[in-house]
Design a protein around this motif. Structure first.
Motif, PDB file in Angstrom:
ATOM      1  N   ARG A   1       0.828  -1.208   0.000  1.00 41.05           N
ATOM      2  CA  ARG A   1       0.000   0.000   0.000  1.00 41.05           C
ATOM      3  C   ARG A   1       0.865   1.262   0.000  1.00 41.05           C
ATOM      4  O   ARG A   1       0.647   2.182  -0.787  1.00 41.05           O
ATOM      5  CB  ARG A   1      -0.938  -0.014   1.211  1.00 41.05           C
ATOM      6  CG  ARG A   1      -1.910   1.141   1.224  1.00 41.05           C
ATOM      7  CD  ARG A   1      -2.888   1.065   2.391  1.00 41.05           C
ATOM      8  NE  ARG A   1      -2.214   1.343   3.655  1.00 41.05           N
ATOM      9  CZ  ARG A   1      -2.129   0.491   4.675  1.00 41.05           C
ATOM     10  NH1 ARG A   1      -2.655  -0.704   4.584  1.00 41.05           N
ATOM     11  NH2 ARG A   1      -1.517   0.842   5.786  1.00 41.05           N
ATOM     12  N   PHE A   2       1.885   1.292   0.860  1.00 40.55           N
ATOM     13  CA  PHE A   2       2.731   2.479   0.955  1.00 40.55           C
ATOM     14  C   PHE A   2       3.615   2.648  -0.283  1.00 40.55           C
ATOM     15  O   PHE A   2       3.889   3.768  -0.699  1.00 40.55           O
ATOM     16  CB  PHE A   2       3.570   2.454   2.232  1.00 40.55           C
ATOM     17  CG  PHE A   2       2.744   2.618   3.476  1.00 40.55           C
ATOM     18  CD1 PHE A   2       1.873   3.694   3.615  1.00 40.55           C
ATOM     19  CD2 PHE A   2       2.817   1.711   4.512  1.00 40.55           C
ATOM     20  CE1 PHE A   2       1.106   3.860   4.761  1.00 40.55           C
ATOM     21  CE2 PHE A   2       2.054   1.862   5.658  1.00 40.55           C
ATOM     22  CZ  PHE A   2       1.197   2.934   5.777  1.00 40.55           C
ATOM     23  N   ARG A  31       9.064   7.200  -2.939  1.00 41.23           N
ATOM     24  CA  ARG A  31       9.296   7.193  -1.488  1.00 41.23           C
ATOM     25  C   ARG A  31      10.499   6.301  -1.162  1.00 41.23           C
ATOM     26  O   ARG A  31      10.590   5.174  -1.638  1.00 41.23           O
ATOM     27  CB  ARG A  31       8.042   6.677  -0.795  1.00 41.23           C
ATOM     28  CG  ARG A  31       8.097   6.715   0.701  1.00 41.23           C
ATOM     29  CD  ARG A  31       6.771   6.290   1.306  1.00 41.23           C
ATOM     30  NE  ARG A  31       5.877   7.442   1.298  1.00 41.23           N
ATOM     31  CZ  ARG A  31       4.561   7.377   1.314  1.00 41.23           C
ATOM     32  NH1 ARG A  31       3.944   6.219   1.307  1.00 41.23           N
ATOM     33  NH2 ARG A  31       3.827   8.476   1.330  1.00 41.23           N
ATOM     34  N   PRO A  32      11.427   6.778  -0.329  1.00 40.23           N
ATOM     35  CA  PRO A  32      12.597   5.979   0.042  1.00 40.23           C
ATOM     36  C   PRO A  32      12.203   4.753   0.885  1.00 40.23           C
ATOM     37  O   PRO A  32      11.209   4.779   1.614  1.00 40.23           O
ATOM     38  CB  PRO A  32      13.471   6.916   0.868  1.00 40.23           C
ATOM     39  CG  PRO A  32      12.806   8.239   0.881  1.00 40.23           C
ATOM     40  CD  PRO A  32      11.470   8.117   0.242  1.00 40.23           C
ATOM     41  N   ILE A  35       9.307   4.009   3.888  1.00 38.60           N
ATOM     42  CA  ILE A  35       8.281   2.966   3.756  1.00 38.60           C
ATOM     43  C   ILE A  35       8.330   2.033   4.964  1.00 38.60           C
ATOM     44  O   ILE A  35       7.306   1.677   5.538  1.00 38.60           O
ATOM     45  CB  ILE A  35       8.465   2.176   2.444  1.00 38.60           C
ATOM     46  CG1 ILE A  35       8.151   3.071   1.243  1.00 38.60           C
ATOM     47  CG2 ILE A  35       7.590   0.927   2.430  1.00 38.60           C
ATOM     48  CD1 ILE A  35       8.459   2.462  -0.094  1.00 38.60           C
ATOM     49  N   LYS A  36       9.537   1.655   5.361  1.00 41.99           N
ATOM     50  CA  LYS A  36       9.698   0.777   6.526  1.00 41.99           C
ATOM     51  C   LYS A  36       9.121   1.432   7.782  1.00 41.99           C
ATOM     52  O   LYS A  36       8.429   0.788   8.574  1.00 41.99           O
ATOM     53  CB  LYS A  36      11.172   0.447   6.739  1.00 41.99           C
ATOM     54  CG  LYS A  36      11.429  -0.513   7.865  1.00 41.99           C
ATOM     55  CD  LYS A  36      12.909  -0.850   7.982  1.00 41.99           C
ATOM     56  CE  LYS A  36      13.156  -1.780   9.150  1.00 41.99           C
ATOM     57  NZ  LYS A  36      14.575  -2.112   9.309  1.00 41.99           N
ATOM     58  N   ALA A  37       9.386   2.717   7.957  1.00 40.32           N
ATOM     59  CA  ALA A  37       8.856   3.437   9.119  1.00 40.32           C
ATOM     60  C   ALA A  37       7.328   3.497   9.071  1.00 40.32           C
ATOM     61  O   ALA A  37       6.666   3.346  10.111  1.00 40.32           O
ATOM     62  CB  ALA A  37       9.444   4.843   9.169  1.00 40.32           C
ATOM     63  N   LEU A  38       6.779   3.717   7.886  1.00 44.46           N
ATOM     64  CA  LEU A  38       5.318   3.759   7.754  1.00 44.46           C
ATOM     65  C   LEU A  38       4.691   2.405   8.070  1.00 44.46           C
ATOM     66  O   LEU A  38       3.649   2.331   8.733  1.00 44.46           O
ATOM     67  CB  LEU A  38       4.930   4.210   6.346  1.00 44.46           C
ATOM     68  CG  LEU A  38       5.169   5.686   6.036  1.00 44.46           C
ATOM     69  CD1 LEU A  38       5.031   5.953   4.542  1.00 44.46           C
ATOM     70  CD2 LEU A  38       4.212   6.550   6.840  1.00 44.46           C
ATOM     71  N   HIS A  44       5.944   0.070  10.027  1.00 47.08           N
ATOM     72  CA  HIS A  44       6.084  -0.203  11.452  1.00 47.08           C
ATOM     73  C   HIS A  44       5.156   0.663  12.312  1.00 47.08           C
ATOM     74  O   HIS A  44       4.837   0.287  13.439  1.00 47.08           O
ATOM     75  CB  HIS A  44       7.544  -0.037  11.895  1.00 47.08           C
ATOM     76  CG  HIS A  44       8.376  -1.218  11.544  1.00 47.08           C
ATOM     77  ND1 HIS A  44       8.592  -2.255  12.400  1.00 47.08           N
ATOM     78  CD2 HIS A  44       9.026  -1.541  10.401  1.00 47.08           C
ATOM     79  CE1 HIS A  44       9.346  -3.165  11.817  1.00 47.08           C
ATOM     80  NE2 HIS A  44       9.618  -2.757  10.596  1.00 47.08           N
ATOM     81  N   SER A  45       4.722   1.783  11.803  1.00 44.85           N
ATOM     82  CA  SER A  45       3.826   2.646  12.571  1.00 44.85           C
ATOM     83  C   SER A  45       2.355   2.464  12.185  1.00 44.85           C
ATOM     84  O   SER A  45       1.486   3.130  12.741  1.00 44.85           O
ATOM     85  CB  SER A  45       4.231   4.115  12.398  1.00 44.85           C
ATOM     86  OG  SER A  45       4.070   4.505  11.049  1.00 44.85           O
ATOM     87  N   ASP A  46       2.077   1.551  11.275  1.00 46.49           N
ATOM     88  CA  ASP A  46       0.709   1.292  10.837  1.00 46.49           C
ATOM     89  C   ASP A  46      -0.122   0.717  11.987  1.00 46.49           C
ATOM     90  O   ASP A  46       0.315  -0.195  12.695  1.00 46.49           O
ATOM     91  CB  ASP A  46       0.736   0.307   9.659  1.00 46.49           C
ATOM     92  CG  ASP A  46      -0.634   0.047   9.098  1.00 46.49           C
ATOM     93  OD1 ASP A  46      -1.205   0.977   8.494  1.00 46.49           O
ATOM     94  OD2 ASP A  46      -1.130  -1.085   9.263  1.00 46.49           O
ATOM     95  N   ALA A  47      -1.320   1.238  12.186  1.00 48.21           N
ATOM     96  CA  ALA A  47      -2.175   0.820  13.311  1.00 48.21           C
ATOM     97  C   ALA A  47      -2.575  -0.646  13.219  1.00 48.21           C
ATOM     98  O   ALA A  47      -2.609  -1.358  14.232  1.00 48.21           O
ATOM     99  CB  ALA A  47      -3.420   1.703  13.374  1.00 48.21           C
ATOM    100  N   GLU A  48      -2.878  -1.114  12.026  1.00 49.50           N
ATOM    101  CA  GLU A  48      -3.277  -2.519  11.869  1.00 49.50           C
ATOM    102  C   GLU A  48      -2.096  -3.450  12.180  1.00 49.50           C
ATOM    103  O   GLU A  48      -2.267  -4.489  12.802  1.00 49.50           O
ATOM    104  CB  GLU A  48      -3.799  -2.771  10.462  1.00 49.50           C
ATOM    105  CG  GLU A  48      -4.430  -4.135  10.296  1.00 49.50           C
ATOM    106  CD  GLU A  48      -5.022  -4.361   8.917  1.00 49.50           C
ATOM    107  OE1 GLU A  48      -5.506  -5.485   8.696  1.00 49.50           O
ATOM    108  OE2 GLU A  48      -4.995  -3.452   8.073  1.00 49.50           O
ATOM    109  N   ARG A  49      -0.893  -3.053  11.779  1.00 57.83           N
ATOM    110  CA  ARG A  49       0.295  -3.844  12.089  1.00 57.83           C
ATOM    111  C   ARG A  49       0.518  -3.874  13.598  1.00 57.83           C
ATOM    112  O   ARG A  49       0.819  -4.917  14.172  1.00 57.83           O
ATOM    113  CB  ARG A  49       1.536  -3.290  11.415  1.00 57.83           C
ATOM    114  CG  ARG A  49       2.778  -4.112  11.759  1.00 57.83           C
ATOM    115  CD  ARG A  49       4.075  -3.354  11.466  1.00 57.83           C
ATOM    116  NE  ARG A  49       5.200  -4.150  11.878  1.00 57.83           N
ATOM    117  CZ  ARG A  49       5.768  -4.084  13.091  1.00 57.83           C
ATOM    118  NH1 ARG A  49       5.295  -3.275  14.003  1.00 57.83           N
ATOM    119  NH2 ARG A  49       6.790  -4.849  13.399  1.00 57.83           N
TER     120      ARG A  49
END
Length: 107
Positions: free
Chosen positions: A50-51, A58-59, A63-66, A68-73
């Motif tokens: 998705r990201f 996007r670097p 993407i990795k930070a996004l 890891h900060s995803d609410a569902e994850r």
């Protein structure tokens, strides 16, 4: 619920009941933990896709930070931790019961 065979006042019946019932419960807990792990991995993969699709420029670190900060994850990681904790608790109780049974039969 099975009493902990290591608790003061436990008796042979508690140990025998634990030895009868816990192997199946440990197996079910292991399966639940494995399912939670698979779900977390699936959620991470979908978030990654998705990201990446949102911005192809996007670097990777962003993407990795996004992801890891995803609410569902986050929720899927919590579910995995709870499942692992239950499995560990049941397994340790079963191992305790086996040890107690072994000690009791040795005398």
């Amino acid at each position: 619920m099975i009493g902990n065979p290591l608790q003061p006042g436990s008796n042979n019946a508690d140990t025998e009941r634990a030895l009868e019932e816990l192997p199946e419960k440990v197996g079910e807990a292991l399966m639940a933990w494995r399912k939670a792990t698979l779900n977390r991995e699936r959620v991470e993969a979908l978030a990654l896709l998705r990201f990446k699709a949102e911005d192809k420029e996007r670097p990777a670190t962003e993407i990795k930070a996004l992801v890891h900060s995803d609410a569902e994850r986050y929720q899927s990681v919590l579910d995995e931790i709870v499942a692992e904790g239950l499995y560990t608790k049941l397994l340790e109780t079963l191992l305790s019961a086996k040890k107690i049974a072994s000690i009791r039969t040795a005398f």
